[in-house]
Design a protein around this motif. Structure first.
Motif, PDB file in Angstrom:
ATOM      1  N   LEU A  54      53.480  50.415  11.145  1.00 21.07           N
ATOM      2  CA  LEU A  54      53.767  49.661   9.916  1.00 21.07           C
ATOM      3  C   LEU A  54      52.813  50.077   8.786  1.00 21.07           C
ATOM      4  CD1 LEU A  54      54.338  46.111  11.488  1.00 21.07           C
ATOM      5  CD2 LEU A  54      56.083  47.574  10.434  1.00 21.07           C
ATOM      6  N   GLU A  55      51.554  50.343   9.165  1.00 22.10           N
ATOM      7  CA  GLU A  55      50.562  50.707   8.158  1.00 22.10           C
ATOM      8  C   GLU A  55      50.836  52.111   7.606  1.00 22.10           C
ATOM      9  OE1 GLU A  55      46.719  49.412   9.239  1.00 22.10           O
ATOM     10  OE2 GLU A  55      45.892  49.806   7.248  1.00 22.10           O
ATOM     11  N   THR A  56      51.209  53.032   8.516  1.00 23.74           N
ATOM     12  CA  THR A  56      51.524  54.400   8.085  1.00 23.74           C
ATOM     13  C   THR A  56      52.715  54.405   7.123  1.00 23.74           C
ATOM     14  OG1 THR A  56      50.753  55.210  10.223  1.00 23.74           O
ATOM     15  CG2 THR A  56      52.062  56.735   8.901  1.00 23.74           C
ATOM     16  N   ALA A  57      53.661  53.507   7.377  1.00 21.48           N
ATOM     17  CA  ALA A  57      54.838  53.405   6.504  1.00 21.48           C
ATOM     18  C   ALA A  57      54.511  52.678   5.201  1.00 21.48           C
ATOM     19  CB  ALA A  57      55.970  52.685   7.232  1.00 21.48           C
ATOM     20  N   GLY A  58      53.273  52.194   5.106  1.00 19.59           N
ATOM     21  CA  GLY A  58      52.867  51.513   3.866  1.00 19.59           C
ATOM     22  C   GLY A  58      53.346  50.078   3.773  1.00 19.59           C
ATOM     23  N   LEU A  59      53.879  49.557   4.892  1.00 24.57           N
ATOM     24  CA  LEU A  59      54.437  48.205   4.858  1.00 24.57           C
ATOM     25  C   LEU A  59      53.367  47.126   4.964  1.00 24.57           C
ATOM     26  CD1 LEU A  59      57.532  48.854   7.128  1.00 24.57           C
ATOM     27  CD2 LEU A  59      57.592  48.229   4.722  1.00 24.57           C
ATOM     28  N   ILE A  60      52.230  47.493   5.599  1.00 24.33           N
ATOM     29  CA  ILE A  60      51.122  46.535   5.692  1.00 24.33           C
ATOM     30  C   ILE A  60      49.817  47.265   5.374  1.00 24.33           C
ATOM     31  CG2 ILE A  60      52.299  45.151   7.455  1.00 24.33           C
ATOM     32  CD1 ILE A  60      50.330  46.316   9.518  1.00 24.33           C
ATOM     33  N   SER A  61      48.780  46.491   5.126  1.00 23.36           N
ATOM     34  CA  SER A  61      47.458  47.084   4.923  1.00 23.36           C
ATOM     35  C   SER A  61      46.425  46.208   5.617  1.00 23.36           C
ATOM     36  CB  SER A  61      47.151  47.190   3.432  1.00 23.36           C
ATOM     37  OG  SER A  61      47.125  45.897   2.865  1.00 23.36           O
ATOM     38  N   THR A  62      45.221  46.737   5.736  1.00 17.18           N
ATOM     39  CA  THR A  62      44.140  45.984   6.369  1.00 17.18           C
ATOM     40  C   THR A  62      43.228  45.428   5.288  1.00 17.18           C
ATOM     41  OG1 THR A  62      44.237  47.474   8.245  1.00 17.18           O
ATOM     42  CG2 THR A  62      42.285  46.114   8.061  1.00 17.18           C
ATOM     43  N   GLY A  63      42.945  44.140   5.405  1.00 18.63           N
ATOM     44  CA  GLY A  63      42.155  43.448   4.382  1.00 18.63           C
ATOM     45  C   GLY A  63      40.677  43.778   4.435  1.00 18.63           C
ATOM     46  N   GLN A  64      39.893  43.211   3.502  1.00 20.18           N
ATOM     47  CA  GLN A  64      38.481  43.551   3.303  1.00 20.18           C
ATOM     48  C   GLN A  64      37.582  43.054   4.433  1.00 20.18           C
ATOM     49  OE1 GLN A  64      37.270  45.438   0.734  1.00 20.18           O
ATOM     50  NE2 GLN A  64      39.458  45.785   0.361  1.00 20.18           N
ATOM     51  N   ASP A  65      37.842  41.887   4.964  1.00 21.82           N
ATOM     52  CA  ASP A  65      36.973  41.264   5.967  1.00 21.82           C
ATOM     53  C   ASP A  65      36.734  42.203   7.156  1.00 21.82           C
ATOM     54  OD1 ASP A  65      35.912  39.787   8.094  1.00 21.82           O
ATOM     55  OD2 ASP A  65      36.805  37.925   7.347  1.00 21.82           O
ATOM     56  N   ALA A  66      35.466  42.716   7.291  1.00 25.52           N
ATOM     57  CA  ALA A  66      35.162  43.752   8.277  1.00 25.52           C
ATOM     58  C   ALA A  66      35.288  43.247   9.714  1.00 25.52           C
ATOM     59  CB  ALA A  66      33.764  44.310   8.036  1.00 25.52           C
ATOM     60  N   ASN A  67      35.013  41.976   9.938  1.00 22.83           N
ATOM     61  CA  ASN A  67      35.086  41.450  11.300  1.00 22.83           C
ATOM     62  C   ASN A  67      36.516  41.125  11.712  1.00 22.83           C
ATOM     63  OD1 ASN A  67      32.298  41.529  11.724  1.00 22.83           O
ATOM     64  ND2 ASN A  67      32.056  39.605  10.583  1.00 22.83           N
ATOM     65  N   LYS A  68      37.197  40.390  10.852  1.00 24.66           N
ATOM     66  CA  LYS A  68      38.532  39.906  11.188  1.00 24.66           C
ATOM     67  C   LYS A  68      39.593  40.995  10.990  1.00 24.66           C
ATOM     68  CE  LYS A  68      41.319  35.787  10.517  1.00 24.66           C
ATOM     69  NZ  LYS A  68      42.024  35.151   9.412  1.00 24.66           N
ATOM     70  N   ARG A  69      39.325  41.901  10.071  1.00 24.77           N
ATOM     71  CA  ARG A  69      40.278  42.974   9.727  1.00 24.77           C
ATOM     72  C   ARG A  69      41.722  42.434   9.638  1.00 24.77           C
ATOM     73  NH1 ARG A  69      39.264  48.033   9.995  1.00 24.77           N
ATOM     74  NH2 ARG A  69      41.042  48.641  11.254  1.00 24.77           N
ATOM     75  N   PRO A  70      41.936  41.450   8.762  1.00 23.45           N
ATOM     76  CA  PRO A  70      43.283  40.860   8.692  1.00 23.45           C
ATOM     77  C   PRO A  70      44.299  41.860   8.147  1.00 23.45           C
ATOM     78  CG  PRO A  70      41.977  40.119   6.835  1.00 23.45           C
ATOM     79  CD  PRO A  70      41.057  40.930   7.708  1.00 23.45           C
ATOM     80  N   ARG A  71      45.511  41.762   8.690  1.00 24.05           N
ATOM     81  CA  ARG A  71      46.603  42.605   8.176  1.00 24.05           C
ATOM     82  C   ARG A  71      47.417  41.771   7.196  1.00 24.05           C
ATOM     83  NH1 ARG A  71      43.936  45.081  11.749  1.00 24.05           N
ATOM     84  NH2 ARG A  71      44.639  47.123  12.496  1.00 24.05           N
ATOM     85  N   LYS A  72      47.930  42.443   6.169  1.00 21.83           N
ATOM     86  CA  LYS A  72      48.788  41.743   5.213  1.00 21.83           C
ATOM     87  C   LYS A  72      49.927  42.658   4.747  1.00 21.83           C
ATOM     88  CE  LYS A  72      46.170  42.941   1.140  1.00 21.83           C
ATOM     89  NZ  LYS A  72      45.208  42.754   0.180  1.00 21.83           N
TER      90      LYS A  72
END
Lengths: 120, 171
Positions: A54-72
């Protein structure tokens, strides 16, 4: 990347029920890998694999929080994919609205007795 | 009459090479079938504002040919489709191959390989559902067709067309 390549990646990424479920979850708000893995009977590495697609397709990204690494969700490619199909759908819809009008006229001009017989 | 359900077209991509268009109509399927197979009827809805459909030939039997052609009223641009019927089961199923005739129209539609089209008509409670499955033979051809569908010259003047429908339905 060309628009057509981007569309290919978008549709390929969405051609999987788990990835669609992940997208549905992320539509409600960002989530960590653990949170995303919870509803599925899947290991975190397996979920991570789907997230990578999903990330490679640009559909999601990883957020700033280094520990939680939330996807959005990243809205751009999805909107592009939806717009692409929607344009084609509208093309048919316009044609079929013209057909609706014609069918109404055809129905109105049919003899009543014939209409009745056809319904039997 | 005024509260009856308004149907809309659905488009799905069942495989890499196919598109499926589904739409229901408030009409018996024999009428929907006729609207797709009788030239005089086809010309009344397959034409568009600014585009007439001067050629519509239909030999609806297995092995029979068809030919459609649209012309722009404004600048004489023309394009069309032609092909052969491969399955005819009135009023339930119509299958045919389809070649694009570019005329003098500049378009990204594929020329060499035919699209295989299968339409099925089912009726329930006076509502006919038409499912049209188009197999373009390759992903590239399909994507080009979808992209063309949203941009080509047949999309002109839809504001006027919508107004026309509104007046037809208001009668």
């Amino acid at each position: 990347m060309q628009a057509s390549e981007r569309l290919n990646m978008t549709f390929a990424a969405l051609a999987d029920p788990t990835r669609r479920a992940i997208m549905a979850r992320l539509a409600l708000g960002e989530a960590s890998v653990a949170e995303l893995a919870a509803p599925f009977n899947m290991s975190q590495p397996a979920i991570s694999k789907h997230l990578k697609v999903l990330e490679t397709a640009g559909l999601i990204s990883t957020g700033q929080d280094a520990n939680k690494r939330p996807r959005k969700i990243e809205g751009g490619p999805m909107q592009e994919a939806v717009a692409w199909l929607e344009g084609y759908r509208k093309f048919w819809e316009r044609r079929y609205e013209a057909l609706d009008a014609l069918l109404g006229q055809m129905e109105a001009s049919r003899p009543k007795s014939r209409r009745k017989r056809r319904q039997v | 009459m005024t509260t009856r359900e308004k149907f809309t077209a659905q488009v799905t991509l069942p495989s890499d090479t196919e598109v499926r268009v589904t739409r229901s109509f408030h009409a018996p399927r024999m009428l929907v079938w006729q609207a797709h197979t009788v030239p005089e009827l086809m010309q009344r809805w397959l034409g568009h504002t600014g585009w007439s459909m001067p050629v519509c030939e239909m030999d609806v039997r297995v092995g029979g040919k068809y030919r459609w052609r649209w012309c722009s009223d404004e600048n004489g641009q023309a394009f069309g489709f032609f092909g052969t019927f491969t399955e005819v089961s009135e009023p339930a199923t119509l299958s045919y191959d389809q070649y694009y005739d570019p005329g003098n129209f500049d378009s990204a539609m594929p020329l060499d390989n035919p699209t295989m089209i299968r339409s099925t008509y089912t009726e329930k409670h006076g509502i006919t559902t038409l499912v049209t499955l188009m197999d373009f033979g390759s992903k590239e051809a399909r994507d080009a067709a979808i992209s063309t569908g949203m941009t080509d010259g047949m999309e002109v003047s839809y504001g006027r067309l919508d107004a026309l429908f509104a007046s037809e339905q208001g009668k």
